[in-house]
Design an enzyme around this catalytic site. Structure first.
Site, PDB file in Angstrom:
ATOM      1  N   GLN A  45       0.833  -1.252  -0.100  1.00  0.00           N
ATOM      2  CA  GLN A  45      -0.137  -0.094  -0.155  1.00  0.00           C
ATOM      3  C   GLN A  45       0.872   1.245   0.090  1.00  0.00           C
ATOM      4  OE1 GLN A  45      -2.586  -1.678   3.352  1.00  0.00           O
ATOM      5  NE2 GLN A  45      -3.834  -0.503   2.343  1.00  0.00           N
ATOM      6  N   ARG A 102       4.605   1.213  12.365  1.00  0.00           N
ATOM      7  CA  ARG A 102       4.702  -0.214  12.103  1.00  0.00           C
ATOM      8  C   ARG A 102       4.483  -0.102  10.641  1.00  0.00           C
ATOM      9  NH1 ARG A 102      -1.113  -3.364  11.301  1.00  0.00           N
ATOM     10  NH2 ARG A 102      -0.063  -5.344  10.976  1.00  0.00           N
ATOM     11  N   HIS A 147       1.903  -8.703   4.915  1.00  0.00           N
ATOM     12  CA  HIS A 147       0.703  -8.016   5.145  1.00  0.00           C
ATOM     13  C   HIS A 147      -0.018  -8.259   3.862  1.00  0.00           C
ATOM     14  CE1 HIS A 147      -1.184  -4.289   6.796  1.00  0.00           C
ATOM     15  NE2 HIS A 147      -2.198  -5.009   5.791  1.00  0.00           N
ATOM     16  N   ASN A 192      -0.445 -10.368   9.141  1.00  0.00           N
ATOM     17  CA  ASN A 192      -1.377  -9.288   9.170  1.00  0.00           C
ATOM     18  C   ASN A 192      -2.768  -9.847   8.683  1.00  0.00           C
ATOM     19  OD1 ASN A 192      -2.268  -6.362   9.693  1.00  0.00           O
ATOM     20  ND2 ASN A 192      -3.125  -7.047   7.605  1.00  0.00           N
ATOM     21  N   GLU A 193      -3.614  -9.984   9.717  1.00  0.00           N
ATOM     22  CA  GLU A 193      -5.226 -10.261   9.587  1.00  0.00           C
ATOM     23  C   GLU A 193      -5.104 -11.649   8.544  1.00  0.00           C
ATOM     24  OE1 GLU A 193      -7.035  -5.806   9.794  1.00  0.00           O
ATOM     25  OE2 GLU A 193      -7.001  -6.789   7.644  1.00  0.00           O
ATOM     26  N   ASN A 333      -6.362  -5.380  15.078  1.00  0.00           N
ATOM     27  CA  ASN A 333      -6.678  -4.421  14.090  1.00  0.00           C
ATOM     28  C   ASN A 333      -8.420  -4.493  14.425  1.00  0.00           C
ATOM     29  OD1 ASN A 333      -4.322  -4.168  13.147  1.00  0.00           O
ATOM     30  ND2 ASN A 333      -4.751  -5.066  11.224  1.00  0.00           N
ATOM     31  N   TYR A 335     -11.855  -1.665  13.628  1.00  0.00           N
ATOM     32  CA  TYR A 335     -12.214  -0.497  13.115  1.00  0.00           C
ATOM     33  C   TYR A 335     -13.722  -0.222  13.467  1.00  0.00           C
ATOM     34  CZ  TYR A 335      -8.339  -0.474   9.943  1.00  0.00           C
ATOM     35  OH  TYR A 335      -6.805  -0.103   9.608  1.00  0.00           O
ATOM     36  N   GLU A 408      -4.019  -1.631  14.529  1.00  0.00           N
ATOM     37  CA  GLU A 408      -4.676  -0.572  13.530  1.00  0.00           C
ATOM     38  C   GLU A 408      -5.901  -0.125  14.018  1.00  0.00           C
ATOM     39  OE1 GLU A 408      -5.282  -2.142   9.501  1.00  0.00           O
ATOM     40  OE2 GLU A 408      -3.170  -2.904   9.537  1.00  0.00           O
ATOM     41  N   GLU A 464      -5.676   1.608  -1.361  1.00  0.00           N
ATOM     42  CA  GLU A 464      -6.459   0.745  -0.445  1.00  0.00           C
ATOM     43  C   GLU A 464      -7.272  -0.673  -0.803  1.00  0.00           C
ATOM     44  OE1 GLU A 464      -7.434   0.759   2.775  1.00  0.00           O
ATOM     45  OE2 GLU A 464      -6.513   2.477   3.090  1.00  0.00           O
ATOM     46  N   PHE A 473      -7.672   6.867   4.161  1.00  0.00           N
ATOM     47  CA  PHE A 473      -7.376   6.556   5.583  1.00  0.00           C
ATOM     48  C   PHE A 473      -6.406   7.459   6.263  1.00  0.00           C
ATOM     49  CE2 PHE A 473     -10.088   3.192   4.570  1.00  0.00           C
ATOM     50  CZ  PHE A 473     -11.024   2.647   6.026  1.00  0.00           C
TER      51      PHE A 473
END
Length: 508
Positions: A45, A102, A147, A192-193, A333, A335, A408, A464, A473
């Site tokens: 990203q 990060r 990620h 990540n996730e 993370n 949101y 996050e 994104e 973001f």
């Protein structure tokens, strides 16, 4: 005179807003000493330079170049060009007063062909330069090994995480990163996730490798009812492989810690019925506990075992021994939040989550037509600050208060090309969101949760994923034509928040 008066009023109102939203954080800070305040990013990203200095193709390099995959037809070829502009971005971090950053390493920049090729020393050099530049400014590097992006070579050779060979590949890659960077890096996360990675990659086909059954998405191959669990199993064991390498070869000498980052929404029962309460438990089990339970408790969640039976892969005795290495902290993370409605004992309308392999629950963000929180310009993201307090409490209680880091949290806005930069940087809704969530985080810390860091997503507007550059973001506005960075109101607010809590801690 009228224009000057107008902008004067705006400045005064902004000052009042910043003062009011930060009022609860003055002097009596809940955040412990050495708390990590930072911003978060990821290699695909942010970096760009997608074929520079020996880097190989990643799965996202290939995927984003397929027509129709990215909503605005864009790619991460350039992204926000942090590969070349990292020093400028570090200066932005300094201006915020953060003490950590990060970021993720591009696996394909280090090993263009996985373990089937040479180490790309130009990639090693880049990350060494980035790490050293951060440390020179007093900012701790906080590294995620992958990620969402992995070398396309591994997909081509053996279908990536559908093969157990991926465990060896990931361990090989992690060992190289620990060897070259671990003398200065004290915080590592493996994935990540991965819960999103397998659901989007192997259930809906929304992310690469874009595999799914026809009833779940538009894919040319895949099996949505089996492959997500195979990929998840291999990722869990790949994580364990990397942690075992770190703990046996590097941790004692290097003195760092290692964890994993999970996407952790909160699932609120849509009613007080026993059935809906059980549905919210199943939702959590089939989402974050899916990975955390094996890593921390050595077995899959009971709800998954009962519903899936033989669909769920089994851990061998050797696997169970490897899983005992666990982790040092949990990256969260968070949101937004959802309602969970029972679909096991009740009939549900068509929607996400009602099948056996999704846990027999319906995920929704509305109850009787009323959203769970204040809507934002991002369709899935609702401002529900209580959610972060509830999910942190849930993870605290389930896993015996293992140290947690909010890796996050942030709020997106639609990219509106018609807005001038003065309007675009006036992101009051993001300030309101951050104020509410950090206030709730403060509450849960005061109540005993061992939370040791908070990383805001994100330092900059960026690419994104499937949404391309249609959502922003960042707390710094990026002009995608010139790549110029401009602080938003939220950057000023975050800086003031950190200052107040740093002052508080220094006076304790």
């Amino acid at each position: 005179m009228g224009i000057l008066w107008f902008y004067g009023v705006v400045v005064v109102l902004e000052a009042i807003l910043l003062l009011n939203l930060s009022e609860s954080s003055h002097l009596d800070s809940a955040f412990p000493p050495n708390f990590l305040f930072g911003t978060a990013s990821s290699s695909y990203q942010y970096e760009g330079a997608y074929l520079s200095d020996g880097k190989g193709l990643s799965n996202w390099d290939v995927f984003s170049h397929i027509p129709g995959k990215i909503i605005d037809g864009s790619t991460g070829d350039v992204a926000v060009d942090q590969y070349h502009q990292y020093r400028e971005d570090i200066n932005l971090m300094v201006s915020l007063g953060v003490n950590s950053y990060r970021f993720s390493i591009s696996w394909a920049r280090i090993l263009p062909k996985g373990r089937f090729g040479d180490v790309n020393m130009a990639g090693i050099h880049y990350y060494n330069e980035l790490i050293n530049a951060l440390l020179l400014k007093g900012i701790q590097p906080f590294i995620t090994l992958t990620h969402f992006d992995l070398p396309q070579e591994l997909e081509n050779r053996y279908n990536g995480f559908l093969s157990s060979k991926s465990q060896k590949d990931f361990g090989y890659y992690a060992d190289i990163c620990f060897k070259y960077f671990g003398d200065r890096v004290k915080f590592w996360t493996t994935f990540n996730e991965p819960n999103y990675q397998v659901m989007f990659g192997y259930r809906t086909g929304y992310f690469p490798p874009s595999r799914c059954s026809s009833s779940f998405g538009n894919c040319t191959q895949g099996n949505s009812d089996e492959e997500p669990f195979v990929a998840a199993h291999n990722i869990i064991l790949a994580h364990a492989t990397a942690v075992q390498i770190y703990k046996t070869k590097y941790q004692e000498e290097q003195g760092g810690s290692i964890g994993i980052v999970m996407h952790c929404p909160w699932f609120e029962p849509i009613s007080n019925s026993t059935e809906d309460k059980l549905a919210s438990e199943r939702a959590q089990a089939f989402f974050s506990n899916w990975f955390l339970d094996p890593i921390i408790l050595g077995k899959y969640p009971r709800e998954m075992v009962e519903i899936l039976g033989e669909i769920l892969p089994e851990f061998s005795e050797n696997d169970k021994e490897k899983l005992k290495t666990g982790l040092d902290f949990i990256g969260i993370n968070h949101y937004t939040s959802f309602y969970a409605q029972d679909c096991l004992y009740s009939l549900c309308e068509n929607g996400r989550g009602i099948s056996k392999t999704e846990g027999f629950y319906l995920q929704t963000q509305q109850k009787n037509g009323v959203p769970i929180g204040q809507p934002t310009e991002v369709d899935w993201l609702f401002n529900y600050p209580e959610g972060i307090e509830k999910i942190v409490t849930y993870i605290k209680d389930r896993y015996n208060n293992i140290p947690m880091i909010i890796t996050e949290n942030g709020c997106g806005q639609a990219n509106n090309p018609k807005l001038g930069i003065k309007e675009a940087i006036h992101d009051v809704t993001r300030v309101e969101y951050l104020s509410g969530y950090l206030d709730s985080l403060t509450t849960v810390i005061r109540n005993g949760a061992d939370v040791r860091g908070y990383f805001l997503w994100s330092l900059l507007d960026n690419f994104e994923w499937r949404k391309g550059y249609t959502q922003r973001f960042g707390i710094h506005y990026v002009d995608y034509a010139t790549l110029e960075r401009t602080p938003k109101l939220s950057a000023t607010w975050f800086k003031e928040f950190i200052v107040k809590h740093t002052i508080s801690k220094s006076n304790m």
